[in-house]
Motif scaffolding. Structure first.
Motif, PDB file in Angstrom:
ATOM      1  N   TYR A  43       0.838  -1.205   0.000  1.00 20.68           N
ATOM      2  CA  TYR A  43       0.000   0.000   0.000  1.00 20.68           C
ATOM      3  C   TYR A  43       0.872   1.254   0.000  1.00 20.68           C
ATOM      4  O   TYR A  43       0.587   2.221  -0.716  1.00 20.68           O
ATOM      5  CB  TYR A  43      -0.918  -0.006   1.215  1.00 20.68           C
ATOM      6  CG  TYR A  43      -1.891   1.166   1.249  1.00 20.68           C
ATOM      7  CD1 TYR A  43      -3.117   1.078   0.603  1.00 20.68           C
ATOM      8  CD2 TYR A  43      -1.563   2.347   1.895  1.00 20.68           C
ATOM      9  CE1 TYR A  43      -4.007   2.143   0.606  1.00 20.68           C
ATOM     10  CE2 TYR A  43      -2.438   3.413   1.908  1.00 20.68           C
ATOM     11  CZ  TYR A  43      -3.656   3.314   1.266  1.00 20.68           C
ATOM     12  OH  TYR A  43      -4.532   4.389   1.273  1.00 20.68           O
ATOM     13  N   GLN A  47       0.253   3.394  -3.182  1.00 16.52           N
ATOM     14  CA  GLN A  47      -0.760   4.417  -2.929  1.00 16.52           C
ATOM     15  C   GLN A  47      -0.229   5.681  -2.251  1.00 16.52           C
ATOM     16  O   GLN A  47      -0.884   6.717  -2.302  1.00 16.52           O
ATOM     17  CB  GLN A  47      -1.888   3.832  -2.062  1.00 16.52           C
ATOM     18  CG  GLN A  47      -2.535   2.593  -2.632  1.00 16.52           C
ATOM     19  CD  GLN A  47      -3.248   2.854  -3.940  1.00 16.52           C
ATOM     20  OE1 GLN A  47      -3.775   3.938  -4.175  1.00 16.52           O
ATOM     21  NE2 GLN A  47      -3.287   1.852  -4.815  1.00 16.52           N
ATOM     22  N   ASP A  58      -7.659  12.661  -0.677  1.00 13.67           N
ATOM     23  CA  ASP A  58      -8.402  11.762  -1.560  1.00 13.67           C
ATOM     24  C   ASP A  58      -8.238  10.310  -1.134  1.00 13.67           C
ATOM     25  O   ASP A  58      -9.191   9.518  -1.208  1.00 13.67           O
ATOM     26  CB  ASP A  58      -7.916  11.926  -3.007  1.00 13.67           C
ATOM     27  CG  ASP A  58      -8.212  13.310  -3.561  1.00 13.67           C
ATOM     28  OD1 ASP A  58      -9.171  13.943  -3.074  1.00 13.67           O
ATOM     29  OD2 ASP A  58      -7.487  13.758  -4.469  1.00 13.67           O
ATOM     30  N   ARG A  59      -7.055   9.945  -0.674  1.00  8.73           N
ATOM     31  CA  ARG A  59      -6.836   8.584  -0.175  1.00  8.73           C
ATOM     32  C   ARG A  59      -7.578   8.365   1.147  1.00  8.73           C
ATOM     33  O   ARG A  59      -8.131   7.290   1.386  1.00  8.73           O
ATOM     34  CB  ARG A  59      -5.341   8.335   0.039  1.00  8.73           C
ATOM     35  CG  ARG A  59      -4.524   8.262  -1.220  1.00  8.73           C
ATOM     36  CD  ARG A  59      -4.700   6.928  -1.916  1.00  8.73           C
ATOM     37  NE  ARG A  59      -3.863   6.846  -3.102  1.00  8.73           N
ATOM     38  CZ  ARG A  59      -4.219   7.250  -4.310  1.00  8.73           C
ATOM     39  NH1 ARG A  59      -5.436   7.761  -4.501  1.00  8.73           N
ATOM     40  NH2 ARG A  59      -3.393   7.144  -5.334  1.00  8.73           N
ATOM     41  N   VAL A  61     -10.361   9.625   2.282  1.00  9.54           N
ATOM     42  CA  VAL A  61     -11.817   9.456   2.192  1.00  9.54           C
ATOM     43  C   VAL A  61     -12.176   8.062   1.673  1.00  9.54           C
ATOM     44  O   VAL A  61     -13.342   7.659   1.750  1.00  9.54           O
ATOM     45  CB  VAL A  61     -12.446  10.546   1.294  1.00  9.54           C
ATOM     46  CG1 VAL A  61     -12.169  11.932   1.849  1.00  9.54           C
ATOM     47  CG2 VAL A  61     -11.963  10.438  -0.152  1.00  9.54           C
ATOM     48  N   GLU A  62     -11.186   7.321   1.167  1.00  5.50           N
ATOM     49  CA  GLU A  62     -11.428   5.952   0.722  1.00  5.50           C
ATOM     50  C   GLU A  62     -11.263   4.939   1.848  1.00  5.50           C
ATOM     51  O   GLU A  62     -11.554   3.748   1.657  1.00  5.50           O
ATOM     52  CB  GLU A  62     -10.461   5.606  -0.422  1.00  5.50           C
ATOM     53  CG  GLU A  62     -10.644   6.474  -1.671  1.00  5.50           C
ATOM     54  CD  GLU A  62      -9.544   6.229  -2.694  1.00  5.50           C
ATOM     55  OE1 GLU A  62      -8.581   5.484  -2.361  1.00  5.50           O
ATOM     56  OE2 GLU A  62      -9.628   6.780  -3.802  1.00  5.50           O
ATOM     57  N   THR A  64     -11.764   2.544   4.967  1.00  6.79           N
ATOM     58  CA  THR A  64     -12.941   1.818   5.461  1.00  6.79           C
ATOM     59  C   THR A  64     -12.765   1.335   6.895  1.00  6.79           C
ATOM     60  O   THR A  64     -13.664   0.728   7.454  1.00  6.79           O
ATOM     61  CB  THR A  64     -13.239   0.600   4.557  1.00  6.79           C
ATOM     62  OG1 THR A  64     -12.094  -0.273   4.556  1.00  6.79           O
ATOM     63  CG2 THR A  64     -13.555   1.041   3.138  1.00  6.79           C
ATOM     64  N   TRP A 107     -16.710  12.719   6.059  1.00  8.85           N
ATOM     65  CA  TRP A 107     -15.887  11.501   5.998  1.00  8.85           C
ATOM     66  C   TRP A 107     -15.302  11.233   7.387  1.00  8.85           C
ATOM     67  O   TRP A 107     -14.335  11.876   7.808  1.00  8.85           O
ATOM     68  CB  TRP A 107     -14.779  11.657   4.969  1.00  8.85           C
ATOM     69  CG  TRP A 107     -15.310  11.812   3.576  1.00  8.85           C
ATOM     70  CD1 TRP A 107     -15.931  10.868   2.819  1.00  8.85           C
ATOM     71  CD2 TRP A 107     -15.279  13.001   2.775  1.00  8.85           C
ATOM     72  NE1 TRP A 107     -16.278  11.378   1.598  1.00  8.85           N
ATOM     73  CE2 TRP A 107     -15.893  12.688   1.534  1.00  8.85           C
ATOM     74  CE3 TRP A 107     -14.777  14.291   2.962  1.00  8.85           C
ATOM     75  CZ2 TRP A 107     -16.022  13.616   0.516  1.00  8.85           C
ATOM     76  CZ3 TRP A 107     -14.908  15.216   1.958  1.00  8.85           C
ATOM     77  CH2 TRP A 107     -15.526  14.873   0.750  1.00  8.85           C
TER      78      TRP A 107
END
Length: 253
Positions: A43, A47, A58-59, A61-62, A64, A107
């Protein structure tokens, strides 16, 4: 190799000329074992390379889930990888506050990430002032642990940041007690959001005790003055004897 070089440059104190946190390179705030796992992870290499404060959002808010490492191999979660990337970037404080307050409303994992960064880097009074408002955020978070996911809440996560020495597999620097900072006039006394409710409950209890006291006073006056008495008996004694006689008659019938 470029990914390893990027990480090495970040952690090389000889060439580091950026801002310091408590006198040291912020990237070193995570333990060596954690840093090694992060920089070796897929990762991080795929990423996190080349991110800046805007693209890191941006990363975030992805995300989980939150967490440190998981599995037998102790792989780092995306959450802790992004936290480490923030430490290498050292964004302006205003950006972190935007993550917390504006972005965090929509978020929740972005807010959790920013809160974690605040606990690692801000000075003690600002840690309390910045994080305590989010003790009222009750949204659910998934936390990845070694063998499974568990459910926590944002207020629980923030409380852990303020009270515990280890969160998300990371040792936190010792935060002075809030009472100490209040005594040093660095913090105002915190008023709990539940204080109004507690005050109302105390008032209700006080009213109930007062009414009971007034009733006892009336009955004592009646006993002393012989008011509504029969053959020198108080109303309470008379009623109990009347009840006993009525039960005797019912039994004989």
């Amino acid at each position: 190799m470029s990914h390893r070089a990027d990480a090495s440059n970040t952690l090389d104190n000889r060439g580091y000329s950026g801002p310091l946190i408590r006198g040291q390179n912020p990237a070193l705030l995570l333990e060596t074992a954690m840093r090694d796992r992060i920089t070796d992870s897929l990762y991080w290499k795929e990423q996190c390379f080349g991110l800046n404060a805007a693209t890191l959002c941006d990363r975030a808010v992805e995300l989980t889930h939150i967490g440190g490492t998981y599995g037998v191999a102790m792989k780092p979660t995306p959450f802790i990888c992004l936290a480490f990337k923030l430490l290498t970037l050292v964004p302006d404080r205003e950006i972190i506050l935007e993550y917390l307050n504006v972005g965090g409303e929509e978020w929740k994992y972005l807010r959790a990430l920013a809160a974690f960064y605040v606990r690692l880097t801000f000075d003690p009074p600002m840690v309390y002032k910045t994080l305590e408002p989010f003790l009222e955020d009750s949204r659910k978070l998934r936390q990845r642990r070694k063998e499974a996911y568990v459910l926590v809440h944002m207020d629980e996560f923030v409380d852990n940041l303020l009270t515990k020495e280890r969160v998300c597999g990371t040792s936190l620097w010792k935060l002075p007690a809030r009472q100490l900072l209040e005594d040093l006039d660095q913090l105002e006394e915190r008023v709990s959001p539940l204080q109004a409710e507690l005050d109302a409950m105390e008032e209700e209890e006080g009213d109930g005790d007062q009414n009971e006291g007034e009733y006892d006073e009336v009955m004592e006056d009646a006993d002393r003055n012989g008011t509504a008495s029969e053959n020198g008996q108080s109303p309470r004694r008379r009623s109990s004897k009347s009840y006993s006689r009525s039960r005797s008659r019912s039994a004989s019938d």
